[in-house]
Design a protein around this motif. Sequence first.
Motif, PDB file in Angstrom:
ATOM      1  N   GLN A 268       0.816  -1.212   0.000  1.00 32.72           N
ATOM      2  CA  GLN A 268       0.000   0.000   0.000  1.00 32.72           C
ATOM      3  C   GLN A 268       0.851   1.263   0.000  1.00 32.72           C
ATOM      4  O   GLN A 268       0.496   2.263  -0.631  1.00 32.72           O
ATOM      5  N   PHE A 269       1.980   1.231   0.705  1.00 37.32           N
ATOM      6  CA  PHE A 269       2.837   2.419   0.759  1.00 37.32           C
ATOM      7  C   PHE A 269       3.338   2.784  -0.636  1.00 37.32           C
ATOM      8  O   PHE A 269       3.407   3.963  -1.001  1.00 37.32           O
ATOM      9  N   THR A 270       3.675   1.754  -1.429  1.00 36.70           N
ATOM     10  CA  THR A 270       4.164   2.023  -2.788  1.00 36.70           C
ATOM     11  C   THR A 270       3.098   2.729  -3.619  1.00 36.70           C
ATOM     12  O   THR A 270       3.369   3.708  -4.325  1.00 36.70           O
ATOM     13  N   TRP A 271       1.856   2.237  -3.524  1.00 36.10           N
ATOM     14  CA  TRP A 271       0.780   2.845  -4.311  1.00 36.10           C
ATOM     15  C   TRP A 271       0.465   4.260  -3.810  1.00 36.10           C
ATOM     16  O   TRP A 271       0.187   5.160  -4.604  1.00 36.10           O
ATOM     17  N   LEU A 272       0.527   4.463  -2.493  1.00 34.73           N
ATOM     18  CA  LEU A 272       0.307   5.816  -1.976  1.00 34.73           C
ATOM     19  C   LEU A 272       1.412   6.759  -2.434  1.00 34.73           C
ATOM     20  O   LEU A 272       1.157   7.939  -2.724  1.00 34.73           O
ATOM     21  N   ALA A 273       2.649   6.245  -2.488  1.00 33.13           N
ATOM     22  CA  ALA A 273       3.759   7.082  -2.974  1.00 33.13           C
ATOM     23  C   ALA A 273       3.540   7.480  -4.422  1.00 33.13           C
ATOM     24  O   ALA A 273       3.839   8.610  -4.826  1.00 33.13           O
ATOM     25  N   LEU A 274       2.966   6.573  -5.226  1.00 27.56           N
ATOM     26  CA  LEU A 274       2.676   6.906  -6.626  1.00 27.56           C
ATOM     27  C   LEU A 274       1.587   7.981  -6.717  1.00 27.56           C
ATOM     28  O   LEU A 274       1.633   8.850  -7.600  1.00 27.56           O
ATOM     29  N   VAL A 275       0.598   7.909  -5.807  1.00 31.22           N
ATOM     30  CA  VAL A 275      -0.450   8.939  -5.792  1.00 31.22           C
ATOM     31  C   VAL A 275       0.145  10.303  -5.459  1.00 31.22           C
ATOM     32  O   VAL A 275      -0.236  11.333  -6.036  1.00 31.22           O
ATOM     33  N   LEU A 276       1.116  10.317  -4.535  1.00 31.64           N
ATOM     34  CA  LEU A 276       1.723  11.574  -4.107  1.00 31.64           C
ATOM     35  C   LEU A 276       2.865  12.022  -5.009  1.00 31.64           C
ATOM     36  O   LEU A 276       3.401  13.124  -4.825  1.00 31.64           O
ATOM     37  N   LEU A 277       3.229  11.187  -5.965  1.00 30.15           N
ATOM     38  CA  LEU A 277       4.379  11.498  -6.825  1.00 30.15           C
ATOM     39  C   LEU A 277       4.257  12.853  -7.520  1.00 30.15           C
ATOM     40  O   LEU A 277       5.259  13.581  -7.632  1.00 30.15           O
ATOM     41  N   PRO A 278       3.072  13.269  -8.018  1.00 29.82           N
ATOM     42  CA  PRO A 278       2.984  14.592  -8.672  1.00 29.82           C
ATOM     43  C   PRO A 278       3.393  15.740  -7.765  1.00 29.82           C
ATOM     44  O   PRO A 278       3.863  16.768  -8.248  1.00 29.82           O
ATOM     45  N   PHE A 279       3.225  15.583  -6.427  1.00 31.69           N
ATOM     46  CA  PHE A 279       3.593  16.666  -5.521  1.00 31.69           C
ATOM     47  C   PHE A 279       5.100  16.857  -5.431  1.00 31.69           C
ATOM     48  O   PHE A 279       5.567  17.842  -4.859  1.00 31.69           O
TER      49      PHE A 279
END
Length: 276
Positions: free
Chosen positions: A97-108
């Motif tokens: 889950q952390f990996t997918w959350l990091a991808l969601v936050l990647l644009p920031f």
Amino acid sequence: MRAAGWLALGVLVAAPLLIVLAMGFSTATSGVPPVIPPWGASGWQGSLEAWGLVLSDPFYRDALWQSLRLAFLTATLCLVLGFGMAMGIAAVPPARQFTWLALVLLPFWTGFLLRVSAWVGLLRDSGWVNGMLMKLGLIEAPLRMLHTEGAMILGMVHAYLPFAVLPLYASLARRDLTLEEAAADLGAGRWRVLFTITLPLAAPALAAAFLLVFIPAAGEVVIPELLGGPEALLVGRAIWQEFFQTLDWPVAAALATALLALLLLPLAAFQRLAAR
């Protein structure tokens, strides 16, 4: 510690709001600064002219309406997309889950202006999207995608989608799965479980996610300026023009106060929902 908190709220929140509110009752002038304060040595010298103009001129009413409409569309799309993404992330094993959350936050991790400017390169007539469509033979001439309402909505959904995903994920990851399993054991289908169990449980997070997108989107300036056409005059753009171009600070302050008052309505509704 509590006194420091109240002091910070007073200096960083209350004082700027009071200044903007007072400026709405000031009078425009050609001096520096270009306003006459509503209170002077002789007492009240303010004016309701700016408020009269904001409330009577259809130009400003249309700007407010277009901003709220665009913010509602953006928040709704972010809610639909964000709910699906949050459900997907909550369904994978916790270690991933952390990996997918990091991808969601990647644009920031990149600048906001740089991300919006990238859409200009993608959507312009000679951009990557039109080039690919023409190479595939799907179109013969470039489509007008940049400086349209669709481009604005696309840019705003891309910019604000993480604000919807994070609160929804936090709620869905902690939901009681036994309720959904019990409903399924009793014969409820997948969609019935979704609409009768999952969505009601996530209702506070849905409301919070909607507001987290709706409120900043209503006052957005950069995305309409870069992706919207000249006719896309939203209230954030109108405030910027009145403040920096025409130097009519009272009208800009009255517009900002009117927008703030309108945005307090959904916040009050959310508080009422949360109190139940």
